[in-house]
Motif scaffolding. Structure first.
Motif, PDB file in Angstrom:
ATOM      1  N   GLY A  18     -19.921 -26.604 -20.968  1.00 49.48           N
ATOM      2  CA  GLY A  18     -21.160 -26.008 -21.454  1.00 49.48           C
ATOM      3  C   GLY A  18     -22.231 -26.412 -20.497  1.00 49.48           C
ATOM      4  N   GLY A  19     -23.417 -25.952 -20.656  1.00 56.00           N
ATOM      5  CA  GLY A  19     -24.418 -26.319 -19.666  1.00 56.00           C
ATOM      6  C   GLY A  19     -25.805 -26.397 -20.230  1.00 56.00           C
ATOM      7  N   LEU A  20     -26.501 -27.434 -19.834  1.00 54.86           N
ATOM      8  CA  LEU A  20     -27.916 -27.554 -20.148  1.00 54.86           C
ATOM      9  C   LEU A  20     -28.658 -27.380 -18.843  1.00 54.86           C
ATOM     10  CD1 LEU A  20     -30.210 -28.132 -22.048  1.00 54.86           C
ATOM     11  CD2 LEU A  20     -29.795 -30.559 -21.782  1.00 54.86           C
ATOM     12  N   VAL A  21     -29.021 -26.161 -18.513  1.00 52.26           N
ATOM     13  CA  VAL A  21     -29.645 -25.850 -17.242  1.00 52.26           C
ATOM     14  C   VAL A  21     -31.138 -26.108 -17.349  1.00 52.26           C
ATOM     15  CG1 VAL A  21     -29.934 -24.071 -15.490  1.00 52.26           C
ATOM     16  CG2 VAL A  21     -27.917 -24.044 -16.945  1.00 52.26           C
ATOM     17  N   ILE A  22     -31.678 -26.882 -16.431  1.00 48.46           N
ATOM     18  CA  ILE A  22     -33.097 -27.233 -16.553  1.00 48.46           C
ATOM     19  C   ILE A  22     -33.921 -26.728 -15.375  1.00 48.46           C
ATOM     20  CG2 ILE A  22     -32.614 -29.259 -17.951  1.00 48.46           C
ATOM     21  CD1 ILE A  22     -33.122 -30.942 -15.439  1.00 48.46           C
ATOM     22  N   GLY A  23     -33.534 -25.618 -14.816  1.00 53.07           N
ATOM     23  CA  GLY A  23     -34.363 -25.039 -13.775  1.00 53.07           C
ATOM     24  C   GLY A  23     -34.048 -25.538 -12.394  1.00 53.07           C
ATOM     25  N   PHE A  53     -29.360 -33.103 -12.647  1.00 52.93           N
ATOM     26  CA  PHE A  53     -29.554 -34.543 -12.698  1.00 52.93           C
ATOM     27  C   PHE A  53     -29.252 -35.189 -14.043  1.00 52.93           C
ATOM     28  CE2 PHE A  53     -32.760 -33.262  -9.390  1.00 52.93           C
ATOM     29  CZ  PHE A  53     -32.087 -33.812  -8.319  1.00 52.93           C
ATOM     30  N   VAL A  54     -29.184 -34.387 -15.122  1.00 49.07           N
ATOM     31  CA  VAL A  54     -29.094 -34.973 -16.461  1.00 49.07           C
ATOM     32  C   VAL A  54     -28.009 -34.297 -17.283  1.00 49.07           C
ATOM     33  CG1 VAL A  54     -30.383 -35.560 -18.560  1.00 49.07           C
ATOM     34  CG2 VAL A  54     -31.588 -35.377 -16.371  1.00 49.07           C
ATOM     35  N   LYS A  55     -27.204 -35.117 -17.977  1.00 53.99           N
ATOM     36  CA  LYS A  55     -26.234 -34.634 -18.947  1.00 53.99           C
ATOM     37  C   LYS A  55     -26.524 -35.276 -20.298  1.00 53.99           C
ATOM     38  CE  LYS A  55     -22.194 -33.380 -16.247  1.00 53.99           C
ATOM     39  NZ  LYS A  55     -20.719 -33.487 -16.228  1.00 53.99           N
ATOM     40  N   VAL A  62     -27.211 -40.089 -22.701  1.00 56.66           N
ATOM     41  CA  VAL A  62     -27.846 -39.326 -21.639  1.00 56.66           C
ATOM     42  C   VAL A  62     -27.343 -39.896 -20.322  1.00 56.66           C
ATOM     43  CG1 VAL A  62     -30.027 -38.684 -20.532  1.00 56.66           C
ATOM     44  CG2 VAL A  62     -29.903 -38.896 -23.028  1.00 56.66           C
ATOM     45  N   THR A  63     -26.676 -39.071 -19.539  1.00 55.78           N
ATOM     46  CA  THR A  63     -26.098 -39.525 -18.274  1.00 55.78           C
ATOM     47  C   THR A  63     -26.869 -38.920 -17.114  1.00 55.78           C
ATOM     48  OG1 THR A  63     -23.918 -39.755 -19.251  1.00 55.78           O
ATOM     49  CG2 THR A  63     -24.022 -39.607 -16.856  1.00 55.78           C
ATOM     50  N   VAL A  64     -27.361 -39.780 -16.261  1.00 54.68           N
ATOM     51  CA  VAL A  64     -28.120 -39.378 -15.086  1.00 54.68           C
ATOM     52  C   VAL A  64     -27.189 -39.358 -13.884  1.00 54.68           C
ATOM     53  CG1 VAL A  64     -30.009 -40.016 -13.532  1.00 54.68           C
ATOM     54  CG2 VAL A  64     -30.262 -40.288 -16.009  1.00 54.68           C
ATOM     55  N   LEU A  65     -27.216 -38.271 -13.134  1.00 55.76           N
ATOM     56  CA  LEU A  65     -26.427 -38.155 -11.909  1.00 55.76           C
ATOM     57  C   LEU A  65     -27.282 -38.656 -10.749  1.00 55.76           C
ATOM     58  CD1 LEU A  65     -24.973 -36.194 -13.929  1.00 55.76           C
ATOM     59  CD2 LEU A  65     -24.213 -34.933 -11.914  1.00 55.76           C
ATOM     60  N   SER A  66     -26.912 -39.794 -10.235  1.00 57.97           N
ATOM     61  CA  SER A  66     -27.681 -40.429  -9.164  1.00 57.97           C
ATOM     62  C   SER A  66     -27.295 -39.841  -7.818  1.00 57.97           C
ATOM     63  CB  SER A  66     -27.431 -41.935  -9.156  1.00 57.97           C
ATOM     64  OG  SER A  66     -28.024 -42.530  -8.026  1.00 57.97           O
ATOM     65  N   ALA A 132     -37.090 -33.869 -14.076  1.00 58.59           N
ATOM     66  CA  ALA A 132     -35.794 -33.572 -14.672  1.00 58.59           C
ATOM     67  C   ALA A 132     -35.759 -34.023 -16.122  1.00 58.59           C
ATOM     68  CB  ALA A 132     -34.684 -34.255 -13.874  1.00 58.59           C
ATOM     69  N   GLY A 133     -36.258 -35.220 -16.396  1.00 60.18           N
ATOM     70  CA  GLY A 133     -36.291 -35.716 -17.764  1.00 60.18           C
ATOM     71  C   GLY A 133     -37.230 -34.923 -18.643  1.00 60.18           C
ATOM     72  N   ALA A 134     -38.400 -34.605 -18.116  1.00 58.25           N
ATOM     73  CA  ALA A 134     -39.390 -33.849 -18.895  1.00 58.25           C
ATOM     74  C   ALA A 134     -38.890 -32.454 -19.223  1.00 58.25           C
ATOM     75  CB  ALA A 134     -40.702 -33.777 -18.122  1.00 58.25           C
TER      76      ALA A 134
END
Length: 719
Positions: A18-23, A53-55, A62-66, A132-134
Motif C-alpha cells: 500500500g502507499g502513503l504518498v506525500i508528494g 522518507f516515512v512509513k 513510524v519508520t524513517v528511511l535514512s 516529510a513529517g509535516a
C-alpha cells in the motif's frame, strides 16, 4: 541465521503493501537487506504505508528511511527527530532504516548525489525531513476528517494520537494510514516555529543503541549466506607496486582453500571459511614489481617537501603587504616548520562487502556505503550488469571517519573484481583485515607547514605568512581548498596575510580523514598563534578574543570553554592548560585542555572543556557524544598515530599495536556545553576533532617549554 531467513523480513518491509504518498517519489520496490534499528516490532504485514522518507505501520510505528548511512554518528536518530517533531509523533513509536540506493531520490542536497560526509547529514536534511513529517501529518489529519466527517481544522495531533475534541474521537496513526494513502498530499506545508518544538532540542535516546548493545544489529560482517565463499587479497608492501609473479602451491594445500586468482589489485585467495582464506594468504608467495612504486621513506618525503617550498606555489590568500609588514621596526618575529604524518582512518569495522546472485541474474550487494549510488554503479560496471540489475543494500557500519567515502569506489571495484573472477554460482564475501586497512592507503595526506609571524609591541599579530605542502586530496593541479581550509580564511584580524599551497604527487593514495583539512590547518594555526601570544607575554584566551573581531560565534565558544574551565584560576601542581578554537563544517568549537607529564614522559590529558555552537541543537545527547568521540579520536591521533614509510618505501605499521587508538584509561574527563542558537543546524560529526590537538600541544609547550614541531607527540617504535 542465513541470509535467506533474514532477508525475507527486509524484502517484505521495503516492498510494502500500500502507499502513503506525500508528494515526493515512491520508494523503489527493491529486495534489500536493510539495516534496522533493532527496536522494530511486528511482522512485515504491519508496515503497509510507503513514501520517500516515512512509513506508517498498522501498529502505529513510524519508520524513517535514512538517506544517510548510520555509522555511529546519529543520522537515524537525528532524521527521525526531524520527522517526529513535525508529525507530532511519540518518540517511542519512531524507527529508522537505511533508504535504498538512489542518487536522485535520496540525494544529499549538499552533494547532488546520495552520500554521507562533510558533517552534512542534518544540515542538508533539516527542512526536507521536517516537510516529510509535516506532510504525513496533514494527510493523516485529512484521513481522520474524512472518516469522522468533521473539519480538518478541528483535529489535533499529539504524541502519536489524532484527536477530535468535539466528538471525543481519537486514533493512532496506524488505523488511518491506509485511508491516508488515498489523500492528495498538500503542495506545501507550514513548518513549526522553533519556539514550539517539543522533540527537537531534547536529549532523546538514540534509536540504534539497544540493538548495538544486545547484539541484534546487523553489520556486513554478520551476513553469512549459505554456501558462502570468503575472499581476501594479498596486497603489496609498497604503494604503486604490481604483481610480477606468484607461487600458490602452499596456499592450495590449505584445507578449505578453493581457488587463487591474480587481479589488478593483487592476488585473491578464495576459501570456504575466513580461517582458511587467511591461512592460505599467509603462505602465498608473491614477487612484486616495484618499478612504479613509491620507494621514498617518510624522512625522504619530508626532505622533498621542504625543497618544494622553493617553488612558486599557488596563492590561497593574499591580504595587505606581507613582505613590507615583516620589514617594520619593533616587531617580534617567529618562524616554524611543522610536519604532519600520514594518518589511517582505523575504523573498528574494516572494509567488507557481500555479493549474492539472485535467481533472475540480478545482483544484491551488501556493504556499509557512504556513497551507495556510486558503489552500485561501480559494482555494475565491473560485473557487466546494467545498474538497474544491481541492488546496493546499505548496512550500518562500525565507523568510517571518511574511509568509505571514496570517489570512484576503489574498494568496491576490488570487491566486485573478486566476485566477477568467480563463476558466480556462490555468494562471495570480500573482506579486509585490520592489517589490510592500516596498510591500505587512502590516508590523510602527509603535510608540511612553514610558518612566519610578526607581533607588535601591543601583542597583536600584524603579519602572517604560511606555506602548506602536501597532496591534493581531490587530485587537482590548481588550488585544492581541502589543503588550505582553516588557514586561508583565518578568523583572526591579521592585516597582512599570505597563504600559499604546494601540491605534490605521490603513489600513496590520499583521502579525507575526519575533519579533512582542519586536521592539520587547525593544529598549525592554533599552535603557532599561541606561540606568538606567549612570546608577547599575552594571555592566550584574552589575546585571541582581541583579534576575533569578525564573527562573534568564535568568541562565544572560546569564552564558554574558558568559563567551563575556570580559566585564570590556579592550575594543579605539575599541570598546564592549553586552548584552541576552530570552526569547521559551519560549526564553532572551543576547547581547553589540562595536561601533565606521565611517569614515562608521555602527555597525560586529564580534562577537556568543550563549547560547541552548531546552530539549532537537534539532539543534545548526540551532539555531546560526537564532541566526546571527536576529542578521543583526535587526541589519540595527535599523541600516537602515524603511518610511516620505512627504508625503500615499505609500510611500517600494521595494527593497533603500532598504530594505536587512545585507551580507555587515557580518555580524559570531557565536559561539553552547547551554545543556544537559532541558526540553522550545522555538522557535529567532525568539528570536535580539530581543536583538541592544538590545545593539547599548547598545554604541553607551556608545561615542557618545547613546542611541538612534528606529530605524533609520542613516537611509537615500529622496528
Amino acid at each position: 541465521m542465513t541470509i535467506q531467513a533474514i532477508s525475507t523480513t527486509r524484502r517484505a518491509f521495503l516492498a510494502g503493501s500500500g502507499g502513503l504518498v506525500i508528494g515526493f517519489t515512491l520508494v523503489p520496490k527493491i529486495a534489500a537487506f536493510a539495516a534496522e534499528s533493532g527496536e522494530q516490532a511486528g511482522g512485515p504485514d504491519e508496515l503497509i504505508a510507503l513514501n520517500t522518507f516515512v512509513k506508517v505501520g498498522t501498529d502505529n510505528t513510524v519508520t524513517v528511511l535514512s538517506k544517510h548511512i548510520e555509522m555511529g554518528q546519529g543520522p537515524f536518530t537525528g532524521l527521525a527527530t526531524l520527522v517526529a517533531e513535525e508529525l507530532d509523533a511519540d518518540w517511542e513509536q519512531m524507527r529508522a532504516v537505511h533508504s535504498p540506493a538512489d542518487d536522485k531520490i535520496y540525494a544529499n542536497l549538499a552533494f547532488g548525489l546520495q552520500g554521507t560526509g562533510g558533517s552534512t547529514s542534518i544540515a542538508n536534511s533539516y527542512e526536507q525531513f521536517r516537510k516529510a513529517g509535516a506532510t504525513v501529518r496533514a494527510m493523516l489529519v485529512a484521513a481522520a476528517a474524512d472518516e469522522w466527517s468533521v473539519p480538518a481544522s478541528e483535529i489535533t495531533v499529539e504524541k502519536g494520537r489524532v484527536k477530535h475534541a468535539g466528538s471525543g474521537r481519537e486514533s493512532g496513526f496506524g488505523a488511518l494510514s491506509t485511508k491516508a494513502a488515498t489523500m492528495k498530499p498538500p503542495v506545501d506545508v507550514k513548518l513549526k516555529d522553533p519556539a514550539t518544538f517539543t522533540l527537537i532540542g531534547q536529549e532523546l535516546p538514540k534509536l540504534d543503541t539497544v540493538s548495538k548493545t544486545n547484539g541484534k544489529a546487523i553489520f556486513t560482517l554478520d551476513i553469512v549466506p549459505d554456501n558462502l565463499l570468503v575472499a581476501v587479497v594479498a596486497h603489496p608492501d609498497h604503494f604503486g607496486a604490481a604483481v610480477k609473479s606468484f607461487d600458490d602451491s602452499e596456499t592450495r594445500k590449505v584445507k578449505g582453500v578453493v581457488d587463487v586468482k591474480q587481479l589488478p589489485q593483487g592476488v585473491a585467495v578464495y576459501a570456504d571459511n575466513t580461517f582458511a582464506a587467511l591461512k592460505g594468504r599467509s603462505v602465498l608467495k608473491v614477487d612484486w614489481d616495484l618499478s612504479n612504486a613509491e620507494t621514498r621513506s617518510s624522512e625522504q618525503l619530508a626532505t622533498d617537501y621542504a625543497k618544494a617550498l622553493t617553488d612558486k606555489g599557488i596563492i590561497a590568500a593574499d591580504k595587505g603587504d606581507v613582505e613590507k609588514a615583516f620589514g617594520e621596526n619593533g616587531l617580534k618575529i617567529l618562524e616554524a616548520q611543522i610536519v604532519f604524518p600520514f594518518l589511517a582512518h582505523a575504523p573498528m569495522e574494516p572494509l567488507d562487502a557481500v555479493f549474492i546472485k539472485a535467481a533472475d541474474g540480478s545482483l544484491d550487494v551488501y556493504n556499509g556505503a557512504q556513497f551507495p549510488g556510486m558503489d552500485r554503479n561501480t559494482a555494475a560496471k565491473v560485473v557487466g550488469l546494467d545498474p538497474s540489475k544491481v541492488r546496493l543494500n546499505t548496512q550500518i557500519t562500525g565507523g568510517s571517519f571518511g574511509r568509505k567515502a571514496q570517489f570512484g569506489s576503489p574498494y568496491m571495484q576490488e570487491a566486485a573484481t573478486v566476485y566477477a573472477a568467480t563463476d558466480r554460482s556462490r555468494p562471495v564475501k570480500h573482506m579486509w583485515t585490520r592489517e589490510d586497512d592500516i596498510r591500505g592507503g587512502y590516508y590523510r595526506p602527509m603535510y608540511l607547514h612553514k610558518m612566519r609571524g610578526a607581533i607588535n609591541a601591543d601583542g597583536r599579530i600584524v603579519a602572517w605568512d604560511q606555506a602548506i605542502v602536501g597532496q591534493s586530496i581531490l587530485g587537482k593541479a590548481d588550488l585544492d581548498s581541502t589543503s588550505v581550509e582553516g588557514a586561508s580564511e583565518l578568523p583572526y584580524d591579521v592585516p597582512n596575510l599570505r597563504v600559499v599551497s604546494h601540491n605534490v604527487k605521490l603513489a600513496v593514495p590520499p583521502l579525507w580523514w575526519r575533519s579533512v583539512g582542519h586536521t592539520h590547518t587547525g593544529f598549525a594555526v592554533e599552535t603557532f598563534l599561541d606561540e606568538l601570544f606567549q612570546m608577547a607575554g599575552k594571555d592566550p584566551v584574552e589575546a585571541r578574543l582581541q583579534q576575533l573581531t569578525e564573527d562573534p560565534r568564535y568568541a562565544g565558544v572560546l569564552k564558554k570553554a574558558a568559563e567551563l574551565a575556570d580559566w585564570g584560576a590556579k592550575v594543579p601542581e605539575g599541570r598546564q592548560r592549553g586552548v584552541a578554537v576552530v570552526k569547521s563544517f559551519g560549526t564553532y568549537v572551543g576547547q581547553v585542555v589540562e595536561v601533565s607529564a606521565g611517569a614515562d614522559g608521555v602527555p597525560r590529558v586529564h580534562k577537556v572543556w568543550c563549547a560547541v555552537d552548531c546552530g539549532i541543537a537537534i539532539n543534545p545527547n548526540v551532539i555531546k557524544a560526537q564532541m566526546e568521540g571527536g576529542i578521543g579520536y583526535g587526541l589519540g591521533a595527535v599523541l600516537f598515530d602515524a603511518v610511516t614509510l620505512g627504508k625503500g618505501g615499505s609500510i611500517m605499521q600494521s595494527n593497533f599495536h603500532d598504530y594505536r587508538s587512545i585507551r580507555i584509561n587515557e580518555m580524559p574527563h570531557v565536559e561539553v556545553a552547547i551554545i543556544k542558537s537559532g541558526e540553522r543546524p550545522t555538522g557535529v560529526g567532525e568539528p570536535g576533532v580539530p581543536p583538541v590537538g592544538p590545545a593539547t600541544a599548547n598545554a604541553w609547550r607551556r608545561l615542557t617549554g618545547s613546542p611541538v614541531r612534528s606529530l605524533p607527540i609520542v613516537a611509537v617504535a615500529t622496528s
